[in-house]
Design a protein around this motif. Structure first.
Motif, PDB file in Angstrom:
ATOM      1  N   LEU A 279       0.827  -1.209   0.000  1.00  0.00           N
ATOM      2  CA  LEU A 279       0.000   0.000   0.000  1.00  0.00           C
ATOM      3  C   LEU A 279       0.863   1.261   0.000  1.00  0.00           C
ATOM      4  CD1 LEU A 279      -2.872  -1.066   2.443  1.00  0.00           C
ATOM      5  CD2 LEU A 279      -2.790  -1.212  -0.060  1.00  0.00           C
ATOM      6  N   HIS A 280       1.969   1.227   0.723  1.00  0.00           N
ATOM      7  CA  HIS A 280       2.876   2.385   0.740  1.00  0.00           C
ATOM      8  C   HIS A 280       3.472   2.621  -0.646  1.00  0.00           C
ATOM      9  CE1 HIS A 280       5.931   5.227   2.126  1.00  0.00           C
ATOM     10  NE2 HIS A 280       6.800   4.528   1.404  1.00  0.00           N
ATOM     11  N   HIS A 281       3.929   1.559  -1.282  1.00  0.00           N
ATOM     12  CA  HIS A 281       4.548   1.716  -2.598  1.00  0.00           C
ATOM     13  C   HIS A 281       3.543   2.198  -3.637  1.00  0.00           C
ATOM     14  CE1 HIS A 281       8.015  -1.152  -1.399  1.00  0.00           C
ATOM     15  NE2 HIS A 281       8.399   0.085  -1.308  1.00  0.00           N
ATOM     16  N   LEU A 282       2.320   1.687  -3.580  1.00  0.00           N
ATOM     17  CA  LEU A 282       1.296   2.131  -4.528  1.00  0.00           C
ATOM     18  C   LEU A 282       0.994   3.614  -4.360  1.00  0.00           C
ATOM     19  CD1 LEU A 282      -1.222  -0.859  -4.388  1.00  0.00           C
ATOM     20  CD2 LEU A 282       0.152  -0.179  -6.365  1.00  0.00           C
ATOM     21  N   ALA A 283       0.953   4.065  -3.130  1.00  0.00           N
ATOM     22  CA  ALA A 283       0.583   5.461  -2.857  1.00  0.00           C
ATOM     23  C   ALA A 283       1.725   6.446  -3.094  1.00  0.00           C
ATOM     24  CB  ALA A 283       0.090   5.581  -1.417  1.00  0.00           C
ATOM     25  N   HIS A 284       2.974   5.995  -2.904  1.00  0.00           N
ATOM     26  CA  HIS A 284       4.063   6.964  -2.874  1.00  0.00           C
ATOM     27  C   HIS A 284       5.222   6.703  -3.834  1.00  0.00           C
ATOM     28  CE1 HIS A 284       2.271   8.694   0.732  1.00  0.00           C
ATOM     29  NE2 HIS A 284       2.212   7.483   1.264  1.00  0.00           N
ATOM     30  N   THR A 285       5.385   5.482  -4.316  1.00  0.00           N
ATOM     31  CA  THR A 285       6.633   5.131  -5.002  1.00  0.00           C
ATOM     32  C   THR A 285       6.451   4.699  -6.450  1.00  0.00           C
ATOM     33  OG1 THR A 285       7.450   4.333  -2.870  1.00  0.00           O
ATOM     34  CG2 THR A 285       8.730   3.748  -4.806  1.00  0.00           C
ATOM     35  N   ILE A 286       5.444   3.885  -6.713  1.00  0.00           N
ATOM     36  CA  ILE A 286       5.325   3.232  -8.020  1.00  0.00           C
ATOM     37  C   ILE A 286       4.647   4.138  -9.041  1.00  0.00           C
ATOM     38  CG2 ILE A 286       4.306   1.295  -9.278  1.00  0.00           C
ATOM     39  CD1 ILE A 286       4.497  -0.318  -6.668  1.00  0.00           C
ATOM     40  N   LYS A 287       5.365   4.448 -10.098  1.00  0.00           N
ATOM     41  CA  LYS A 287       4.779   5.175 -11.228  1.00  0.00           C
ATOM     42  C   LYS A 287       4.390   4.169 -12.299  1.00  0.00           C
ATOM     43  CE  LYS A 287       7.082   9.610 -10.584  1.00  0.00           C
ATOM     44  NZ  LYS A 287       7.894  10.684 -11.232  1.00  0.00           N
ATOM     45  N   LEU A 288       3.145   4.251 -12.731  1.00  0.00           N
ATOM     46  CA  LEU A 288       2.662   3.294 -13.725  1.00  0.00           C
ATOM     47  C   LEU A 288       3.248   3.594 -15.091  1.00  0.00           C
ATOM     48  CD1 LEU A 288      -1.128   2.984 -12.785  1.00  0.00           C
ATOM     49  CD2 LEU A 288       0.798   1.601 -12.008  1.00  0.00           C
ATOM     50  N   GLY A 289       3.599   2.515 -15.810  1.00  0.00           N
ATOM     51  CA  GLY A 289       4.044   2.652 -17.185  1.00  0.00           C
ATOM     52  C   GLY A 289       2.871   2.646 -18.146  1.00  0.00           C
ATOM     53  N   LYS A 290       3.152   2.369 -19.406  1.00  0.00           N
ATOM     54  CA  LYS A 290       2.101   2.360 -20.420  1.00  0.00           C
ATOM     55  C   LYS A 290       1.104   1.241 -20.149  1.00  0.00           C
ATOM     56  CE  LYS A 290       4.959   4.346 -24.094  1.00  0.00           C
ATOM     57  NZ  LYS A 290       5.524   4.141 -25.460  1.00  0.00           N
ATOM     58  N   THR A 291      -0.165   1.549 -20.375  1.00  0.00           N
ATOM     59  CA  THR A 291      -1.215   0.556 -20.129  1.00  0.00           C
ATOM     60  C   THR A 291      -1.722  -0.078 -21.417  1.00  0.00           C
ATOM     61  OG1 THR A 291      -2.893   2.301 -20.138  1.00  0.00           O
ATOM     62  CG2 THR A 291      -1.969   1.696 -18.013  1.00  0.00           C
ATOM     63  N   ASN A 292      -1.210   0.329 -22.554  1.00  0.00           N
ATOM     64  CA  ASN A 292      -1.647  -0.259 -23.826  1.00  0.00           C
ATOM     65  C   ASN A 292      -0.644  -1.285 -24.346  1.00  0.00           C
ATOM     66  OD1 ASN A 292       0.383   1.522 -24.476  1.00  0.00           O
ATOM     67  ND2 ASN A 292      -0.610   2.297 -26.325  1.00  0.00           N
ATOM     68  N   LYS A 293       0.185  -1.791 -23.452  1.00  0.00           N
ATOM     69  CA  LYS A 293       1.146  -2.833 -23.824  1.00  0.00           C
ATOM     70  C   LYS A 293       1.260  -3.821 -22.680  1.00  0.00           C
ATOM     71  CE  LYS A 293       5.534  -2.061 -23.737  1.00  0.00           C
ATOM     72  NZ  LYS A 293       6.891  -1.540 -24.004  1.00  0.00           N
ATOM     73  N   MET A 294       1.719  -5.016 -22.999  1.00  0.00           N
ATOM     74  CA  MET A 294       1.874  -6.054 -21.995  1.00  0.00           C
ATOM     75  C   MET A 294       3.264  -5.969 -21.384  1.00  0.00           C
ATOM     76  SD  MET A 294       1.494 -10.178 -22.315  1.00  0.00           S
ATOM     77  CE  MET A 294       3.202 -10.379 -22.823  1.00  0.00           C
ATOM     78  N   HIS A 295       3.303  -5.907 -20.063  1.00  0.00           N
ATOM     79  CA  HIS A 295       4.572  -5.907 -19.334  1.00  0.00           C
ATOM     80  C   HIS A 295       4.397  -6.835 -18.148  1.00  0.00           C
ATOM     81  CE1 HIS A 295       8.447  -4.390 -17.922  1.00  0.00           C
ATOM     82  NE2 HIS A 295       7.910  -4.306 -16.714  1.00  0.00           N
ATOM     83  N   TYR A 296       5.037  -7.998 -18.207  1.00  0.00           N
ATOM     84  CA  TYR A 296       4.830  -9.052 -17.215  1.00  0.00           C
ATOM     85  C   TYR A 296       5.112  -8.535 -15.810  1.00  0.00           C
ATOM     86  CZ  TYR A 296       4.924 -13.754 -15.199  1.00  0.00           C
ATOM     87  OH  TYR A 296       4.647 -14.872 -14.465  1.00  0.00           O
ATOM     88  N   SER A 297       4.163  -8.763 -14.900  1.00  0.00           N
ATOM     89  CA  SER A 297       4.285  -8.186 -13.567  1.00  0.00           C
ATOM     90  C   SER A 297       3.891  -9.177 -12.475  1.00  0.00           C
ATOM     91  CB  SER A 297       3.407  -6.932 -13.460  1.00  0.00           C
ATOM     92  OG  SER A 297       3.454  -6.390 -12.154  1.00  0.00           O
ATOM     93  N   ASN A 298       4.883  -9.658 -11.733  1.00  0.00           N
ATOM     94  CA  ASN A 298       4.600 -10.431 -10.534  1.00  0.00           C
ATOM     95  C   ASN A 298       3.865  -9.569  -9.506  1.00  0.00           C
ATOM     96  OD1 ASN A 298       5.764 -13.047 -11.044  1.00  0.00           O
ATOM     97  ND2 ASN A 298       7.767 -12.074 -10.943  1.00  0.00           N
ATOM     98  N   LEU A 299       4.245  -8.311  -9.443  1.00  0.00           N
ATOM     99  CA  LEU A 299       3.584  -7.388  -8.530  1.00  0.00           C
ATOM    100  C   LEU A 299       2.096  -7.291  -8.847  1.00  0.00           C
ATOM    101  CD1 LEU A 299       3.518  -5.170  -6.367  1.00  0.00           C
ATOM    102  CD2 LEU A 299       4.300  -3.550  -8.118  1.00  0.00           C
ATOM    103  N   GLY A 300       1.751  -7.155 -10.129  1.00  0.00           N
ATOM    104  CA  GLY A 300       0.351  -7.018 -10.518  1.00  0.00           C
ATOM    105  C   GLY A 300      -0.476  -8.247 -10.197  1.00  0.00           C
ATOM    106  N   ALA A 301       0.067  -9.427 -10.497  1.00  0.00           N
ATOM    107  CA  ALA A 301      -0.671 -10.664 -10.223  1.00  0.00           C
ATOM    108  C   ALA A 301      -0.827 -10.885  -8.729  1.00  0.00           C
ATOM    109  CB  ALA A 301       0.037 -11.849 -10.872  1.00  0.00           C
ATOM    110  N   GLY A 302       0.233 -10.581  -7.976  1.00  0.00           N
ATOM    111  CA  GLY A 302       0.144 -10.714  -6.525  1.00  0.00           C
ATOM    112  C   GLY A 302      -0.854  -9.740  -5.940  1.00  0.00           C
TER     113      GLY A 302
END
Length: 338
Positions: A140-163
């Motif tokens: 929750l801390h990283h989502l609110a303060h640290t992680i900048k989202l990349g492009k959403t119109n392309k596939m970028h494999y994400s363990n973080l996203g699935a978790g």
């Protein structure tokens, strides 16, 4: 239907290229029927072993099951694929960006592959159990303060996203990820030797082997269980494959629909989809790897054929990595006559 001499030779060649006690458990499915072959690297080469009920970490094959839970909840009207997760839960996201449920299951959310700092943990501080200390407050801390989202119109494999998807779905139902997947998949499908914590394993847990041939620790996935926490056996995974083949449940049909396509990339909910339906070579695929295990599942839904492979070959091998995945495709080409 039985494993051919060529298939057995191909499988044995892989297992004997690794350290002693390396083990492969393989399920072969043809027109819905299943057969099993197990082999272990012994003192004098490959030795047959009955291991279709032996338990391995399945790594990212877990993502298929997390997506199955999502598909079920969509069919029940509890969520929608194009609905932002923060419309259901109070999850602040940096710059007020939106992340949809569907994008988490198709690796199109723009989230990075790993949470901030986790690669450092994996390489140095928590080399043998890198996800163990990554908990809810960190996410929750990283989502609110640290992680900048990349492009959403392309596939970028994400363990973080699935978790994160696994976390969000269990929060919505007010239960743990373990209870959710047990109640929605393992119990209904009679997957008796499937678990989300290695401490709970009943039956034989195959010891993982590291890239240098040493026994490894089993992994704890912290808040990201939905990305890779499941331990299972090929017999249980055949039960999961049968449900995918039969396509009688609405959630299965939804899970197999192509949700994102760009160029040659096709992704359903959790599944990578290869080939073309018009050429009759459509293949649903996923693989997985942890510190002491690697796995692969390849299914042709139309012919109800394919392979499921579990192993205690480390997913961290640099030179020999992906051998289990390559084995799956080699077996599939032989089966299909390519």
């Amino acid at each position: 239907m039985q494993f051919t001499d060529k298939e057995i030779s191909t499988i044995d060649k892989v297992v004997t290229s690794f350290a002693p006690n390396t083990e492969l458990a393989v399920a072969k499915l043809v027109e819905g029927d299943s057969q099993y072959y197990g082999t272990r690297c012994g003192a004098h080469g490959a030795e047959p072993v009955e291991n279709h009920s032996s338990v391995f970490e399945i790594g990212s094959l877990t993502k298929l099951m997390t997506s199955s839970v999502l598909a079920q909840m969509v069919c029940e009207g509890k969520v929608m694929l194009d609905e932002p997760i923060n419309s259901k839960l109070d999850i602040p996201i940096l710059d007020n960006k939106q992340i949809t449920f569907g994008s988490l299951a198709t690796h199109t959310s723009g989230l990075p592959r790993l949470p901030p700092g986790l690669l450092w943990q994996a390489l140095f501080k928590r080399r043998h159990n890198p996800y163990e200390a990554y908990l809810r407050d960190d996410l929750l801390h990283h989502l609110a303060h640290t992680i900048k989202l990349g492009k959403t119109n392309k596939m970028h494999y994400s363990n973080l996203g699935a978790g994160m998807l696994g976390y969000v779905l269990s929060e919505l139902e007010g239960c743990s990820y373990t209870d959710q997947i047990q109640n929605r998949l393992f119990k209904p499908l009679n997957m008796r030797y499937s678990f989300t914590n290695w401490r709970d394993v009943a039956g034989e847990l195959v010891i993982g082997i590291g890239k240098n041939g040493e026994p490894t620790n089993n992994w704890d996935l912290g808040v990201l269980q939905g990305a890779g926490a499941v331990l299972s056996c090929v017999k249980d995974l055949v039960q999961y494959a049968h449900v995918q083949f039969e396509q009688t449940s609405p959630w299965v049909k939804l899970q197999q629909q192509i949700a994102f396509e760009k160029g040659l990339e096709k992704v359903a909910l959790g599944w990578f989809v290869l080939g073309s339906k018009s050429k009759n070579d459509l293949l649903y695929f996923h693989d997985g790897g942890t510190g002491g295990y690697s796995s692969a599942m390849l299914l042709d839904m139309d012919s109800q054929s394919g392979y499921i492979i579990l192993s205690n070959i480390s997913g961290l091998h640099k030179l020999k990595g992906q051998k289990v995945t390559k084995l799956g495709f080699e077996l599939m080409r032989t089966l299909k006559g390519f």
